[in-house]
Design a protein around this motif. Sequence first.
Motif, mmCIF file in Angstrom:
data_model
loop_
_atom_site.group_PDB
_atom_site.id
_atom_site.type_symbol
_atom_site.label_atom_id
_atom_site.label_comp_id
_atom_site.label_asym_id
_atom_site.label_seq_id
_atom_site.Cartn_x
_atom_site.Cartn_y
_atom_site.Cartn_z
ATOM 1 N N GLY A 566 19.452 -25.638 -3.846
ATOM 2 C CA GLY A 566 18.518 -26.027 -2.810
ATOM 3 C C GLY A 566 17.925 -24.944 -1.915
ATOM 4 O O GLY A 566 17.324 -25.491 -0.870
ATOM 5 N N PHE A 567 18.053 -23.746 -2.316
ATOM 6 C CA PHE A 567 17.591 -22.931 -1.208
ATOM 7 C C PHE A 567 16.279 -22.881 -1.042
ATOM 8 O O PHE A 567 15.413 -22.850 -0.094
ATOM 9 C CB PHE A 567 18.255 -21.454 -1.868
ATOM 10 C CG PHE A 567 17.558 -20.060 -0.856
ATOM 11 C CD1 PHE A 567 16.621 -19.370 -1.208
ATOM 12 C CD2 PHE A 567 18.302 -19.855 0.368
ATOM 13 C CE1 PHE A 567 16.238 -18.502 -0.478
ATOM 14 C CE2 PHE A 567 17.860 -18.926 1.051
ATOM 15 C CZ PHE A 567 16.791 -18.138 0.796
ATOM 16 N N ILE A 568 15.594 -22.933 -2.406
ATOM 17 C CA ILE A 568 14.134 -22.694 -2.312
ATOM 18 C C ILE A 568 13.541 -23.865 -1.458
ATOM 19 O O ILE A 568 12.624 -23.657 -0.864
ATOM 20 C CB ILE A 568 13.422 -22.578 -3.744
ATOM 21 C CG1 ILE A 568 13.784 -21.001 -4.113
ATOM 22 C CG2 ILE A 568 11.799 -22.503 -3.663
ATOM 23 C CD1 ILE A 568 13.362 -20.695 -5.635
ATOM 24 N N ILE A 569 13.995 -25.125 -1.861
ATOM 25 C CA ILE A 569 13.717 -26.247 -1.348
ATOM 26 C C ILE A 569 13.785 -26.108 0.255
ATOM 27 O O ILE A 569 12.715 -26.565 1.040
ATOM 28 C CB ILE A 569 14.547 -27.610 -1.769
ATOM 29 C CG1 ILE A 569 14.342 -27.666 -3.242
ATOM 30 C CG2 ILE A 569 14.121 -28.886 -1.006
ATOM 31 C CD1 ILE A 569 15.184 -28.791 -3.973
ATOM 32 N N ALA A 570 14.728 -25.881 0.792
ATOM 33 C CA ALA A 570 14.999 -25.562 2.209
ATOM 34 C C ALA A 570 13.796 -24.501 2.923
ATOM 35 O O ALA A 570 13.118 -24.827 3.841
ATOM 36 C CB ALA A 570 16.274 -24.898 2.618
ATOM 37 N N VAL A 571 13.567 -23.408 2.090
ATOM 38 C CA VAL A 571 12.454 -22.637 2.577
ATOM 39 C C VAL A 571 10.980 -23.318 2.496
ATOM 40 O O VAL A 571 10.161 -23.058 3.598
ATOM 41 C CB VAL A 571 12.379 -21.259 1.665
ATOM 42 C CG1 VAL A 571 11.240 -20.351 2.079
ATOM 43 C CG2 VAL A 571 13.625 -20.518 1.717
ATOM 44 N N LEU A 572 10.938 -23.928 1.758
ATOM 45 C CA LEU A 572 9.669 -24.840 1.569
ATOM 46 C C LEU A 572 9.568 -25.715 2.670
ATOM 47 O O LEU A 572 8.512 -25.956 3.469
ATOM 48 C CB LEU A 572 9.375 -25.414 0.310
ATOM 49 C CG LEU A 572 9.020 -24.650 -0.986
ATOM 50 C CD1 LEU A 572 8.984 -25.469 -2.220
ATOM 51 C CD2 LEU A 572 8.085 -23.796 -0.786
ATOM 52 N N ILE A 573 10.535 -26.573 2.988
ATOM 53 C CA ILE A 573 10.684 -27.549 4.075
ATOM 54 C C ILE A 573 10.331 -26.708 5.433
ATOM 55 O O ILE A 573 9.481 -27.267 6.393
ATOM 56 C CB ILE A 573 11.888 -28.149 4.201
ATOM 57 C CG1 ILE A 573 12.176 -29.195 2.739
ATOM 58 C CG2 ILE A 573 12.070 -29.137 5.312
ATOM 59 C CD1 ILE A 573 13.329 -29.912 2.552
ATOM 60 N N VAL A 574 11.041 -25.530 5.531
ATOM 61 C CA VAL A 574 10.790 -24.790 6.906
ATOM 62 C C VAL A 574 9.252 -24.459 6.967
ATOM 63 O O VAL A 574 8.822 -24.529 8.229
ATOM 64 C CB VAL A 574 11.833 -23.665 6.941
ATOM 65 C CG1 VAL A 574 11.446 -22.559 8.096
ATOM 66 C CG2 VAL A 574 13.324 -24.252 6.853
ATOM 67 N N CYS A 575 8.647 -23.944 5.932
ATOM 68 C CA CYS A 575 7.265 -23.557 5.817
ATOM 69 C C CYS A 575 6.356 -24.679 6.259
ATOM 70 O O CYS A 575 5.560 -24.623 7.117
ATOM 71 C CB CYS A 575 6.938 -22.765 4.807
ATOM 72 S SG CYS A 575 7.768 -21.435 4.240
ATOM 73 N N VAL A 576 6.719 -25.750 5.723
ATOM 74 C CA VAL A 576 5.727 -27.107 6.172
ATOM 75 C C VAL A 576 5.808 -27.409 7.604
ATOM 76 O O VAL A 576 4.761 -27.561 8.331
ATOM 77 C CB VAL A 576 6.076 -28.100 5.168
ATOM 78 C CG1 VAL A 576 5.484 -29.346 5.742
ATOM 79 C CG2 VAL A 576 5.870 -27.763 3.699
ATOM 80 N N LEU A 577 7.106 -27.399 7.850
ATOM 81 C CA LEU A 577 7.329 -27.590 9.465
ATOM 82 C C LEU A 577 6.693 -26.647 10.340
ATOM 83 O O LEU A 577 6.158 -26.816 11.409
ATOM 84 C CB LEU A 577 8.771 -27.587 9.957
ATOM 85 C CG LEU A 577 9.519 -28.709 8.937
ATOM 86 C CD1 LEU A 577 11.174 -28.752 9.301
ATOM 87 C CD2 LEU A 577 9.194 -30.205 9.611
ATOM 88 N N LEU A 578 6.892 -25.194 9.952
ATOM 89 C CA LEU A 578 6.187 -24.303 10.844
ATOM 90 C C LEU A 578 4.523 -24.327 10.830
ATOM 91 O O LEU A 578 3.959 -24.459 11.856
ATOM 92 C CB LEU A 578 6.311 -22.911 10.305
ATOM 93 C CG LEU A 578 8.023 -22.448 10.560
ATOM 94 C CD1 LEU A 578 8.055 -21.254 10.027
ATOM 95 C CD2 LEU A 578 8.438 -22.629 12.169
ATOM 96 N N LEU A 579 4.038 -24.681 9.728
ATOM 97 C CA LEU A 579 2.307 -25.157 9.613
ATOM 98 C C LEU A 579 2.291 -26.133 10.244
ATOM 99 O O LEU A 579 1.120 -26.331 11.368
ATOM 100 C CB LEU A 579 2.089 -25.360 8.247
ATOM 101 C CG LEU A 579 2.307 -23.880 7.343
ATOM 102 C CD1 LEU A 579 1.722 -24.517 5.947
ATOM 103 C CD2 LEU A 579 1.375 -22.885 7.776
ATOM 104 N N ALA A 580 3.155 -27.397 10.485
ATOM 105 C CA ALA A 580 2.726 -28.499 11.232
ATOM 106 C C ALA A 580 2.800 -28.252 12.782
ATOM 107 O O ALA A 580 1.855 -28.422 13.636
ATOM 108 C CB ALA A 580 3.754 -29.542 10.907
ATOM 109 N N ILE A 581 3.720 -27.287 13.029
ATOM 110 C CA ILE A 581 3.879 -26.916 14.547
ATOM 111 C C ILE A 581 2.797 -25.915 14.976
ATOM 112 O O ILE A 581 2.219 -26.112 16.018
ATOM 113 C CB ILE A 581 5.218 -26.299 14.719
ATOM 114 C CG1 ILE A 581 6.410 -27.071 14.523
ATOM 115 C CG2 ILE A 581 5.308 -25.550 16.211
ATOM 116 C CD1 ILE A 581 7.869 -26.580 14.377
ATOM 117 N N LEU A 582 2.493 -25.133 13.917
ATOM 118 C CA LEU A 582 1.371 -24.260 14.287
ATOM 119 C C LEU A 582 0.040 -25.216 14.578
ATOM 120 O O LEU A 582 -0.953 -24.790 15.488
ATOM 121 C CB LEU A 582 0.946 -23.332 13.320
ATOM 122 C CG LEU A 582 -0.358 -22.313 13.310
ATOM 123 C CD1 LEU A 582 -0.082 -21.665 14.532
ATOM 124 C CD2 LEU A 582 -0.469 -21.331 12.256
#
Length: 641
Positions: A566-582
Amino acid sequence: MAVRDSASLLVGLVVLLHTWRAWAAVEVNMKDKVEVNLGEKAQIPCLYTSDDGIGGLTIEWFYEKGLGVKKRFFQQAGLMKTVDNSTHFTERISVNHSNNTMMLTIRDVKLEDQLDYICAVKGLTDGSGEGRTKLRVFVKPEPPTIEGVQNGISVNEEVTSLVGSCEVKNGYPRPNITWYKDNMPLRINKNEVEVESTVTTQSSGLFSVKSELKKKIVKEDKDALFYCEVTYFVAGSTMMSETRQINVNVLYPSTAVKIWVESPKGKIKEGDSIELHCKGDGNNPSSLFLIKYLKGNANWENDTVLLENVTRQNSGVYECISTNTENFEDISNNTEVFVNYLDPAVVMPNNVMVMAKGNELKATCNALSSLQTKTAWFKNGQEVSEGHTLILKNVTFDTAGVYKCVVTVPEIEGMTTSSSLRVHVEGQPEIMETPLTVIETFDKTVELVCDVRGYPAPTITWIVSDGMVPDSDNHMTTTDYGTKSVVMVDVTSNATAVCNASNEHGTDMRTFNIKAKTIIQTTTPAITTISSVTVTNTTTADITTNYSTTAATASPPKTIKKESNGFIIAVLIVCVLLLAILGSVLYFLYKKGKICGRAGKQDLTREKSSKDNIVVEMKSDNTEEAILLGVNGEKQPPNDQ
């Protein structure tokens, strides 16, 4: 004449004088006896008649010890009473007068109070008279006891033997003991029944009696019950008490013996343990027993024998011999033992049978037994046929397998035997139907199963479209109907795998299509210009991200694949969240006018939205409508995706 008259007158005067004296004499009446129990109160009445009043009478009480010796212990002359203080009951007596009756009362009667009591009445003019009463004192004895002999009594004894003793203690007068056998009194008969009694007088004057019974014992006495009956006296009646019953251990030699199988009950089979018992109808402990096996000349000097794990060789006649050591006479008896057997089942043809498709299968199963048998055939635990012969017509690959023949003996539980026959059906390989030939997977590897029927056992090979050939030899097993192969194939992209099965009769193949899939589950906040709403969506897709040139350097589109962890999945989720916050922050600054003029911002935004916006395909849990959101929260038309 005058003399004659004078004589007659004199005779008349004499007769008149005697008649007057008889009318005027004192009469005393008393009971012959008065009975009382020890410790109770005794009352002895003395009734008298006299013309003189009590004032003209002298009344005296005496007791007589025996031999005619009387001793006075009370006197009443007129109204004057005198009591002799030298008697043993002075403090316990009283004398009362009422209606010409003198009543002597003795309280707390003792055994020594058993005497003759005399009442004497003397008048002034009437003469005198007396009467006597015997006072009898009774004591109830203790309950009787009985003891039987502990050792056995042989019927071979020539004289009478002691059976038991009975004893009763502390009674008065002396109790009597009678012996009974089976509720019938025993009569004394010399050399047959003898009773010896011993009477003991205690210092208190009470009696104890002990009686011993001696009898010539016979075999019939082995079941007889002996007991004592004690008869004793109390005031006014006769009482009886019985002891418990005892039995005599009668020893008598056997006149017959028997031998039997104690266990198992019923029919005997090979493997059982047999317990033989030998017993005579006597009970003389000096008797000796011997068990003999007549067929094998085996002997056991005992009245029991245990034969373990018997076989049919243990069948035969077993004899029991009882020897009387007193006269060394032998008596014997025998019994026959039969051990039932069931030989191992034999299947013909033996072990393995190879058939061609369409032929008829015929096999037999037999087991030699001493009893009636039942035969059944089983395959995979299910009964397929009943009887000694198995017949299967027009055999197919489904016919192949292991057939088990089971032979049982219904009369004896657990008596069974079995044998097996393996059947092979020759023919070219047939790959069994597979539930899925198109496999969609999210994993890095996939398991492929190829189950093939045929004989000789087919050889299985695998070919994968990427050129990699799995090592199927290490995953190939032989089954009852053919061969089964299980391989693991690495999944890096869509692929095709081919299972190829072959033997000397032909080949067969099966194709498996493998489609690689990816899945990402994330929670993304959705923001609109109207209000702030958070929507949780599950996205199942390949995610393509385009970076705006105003925010960062553009990157080429890429497909993100799920790894097994689940490591890559977690990284992708974090990236999407960061883009949304940006995107939220940029929108906030845009509203506040911190970046540039509103009009310029709008132009810039509209100019770039056509190609540089970050687009994510979202699917709501509550609707199937696809919604495309940019970083500014505006909804994108589906065709822009």
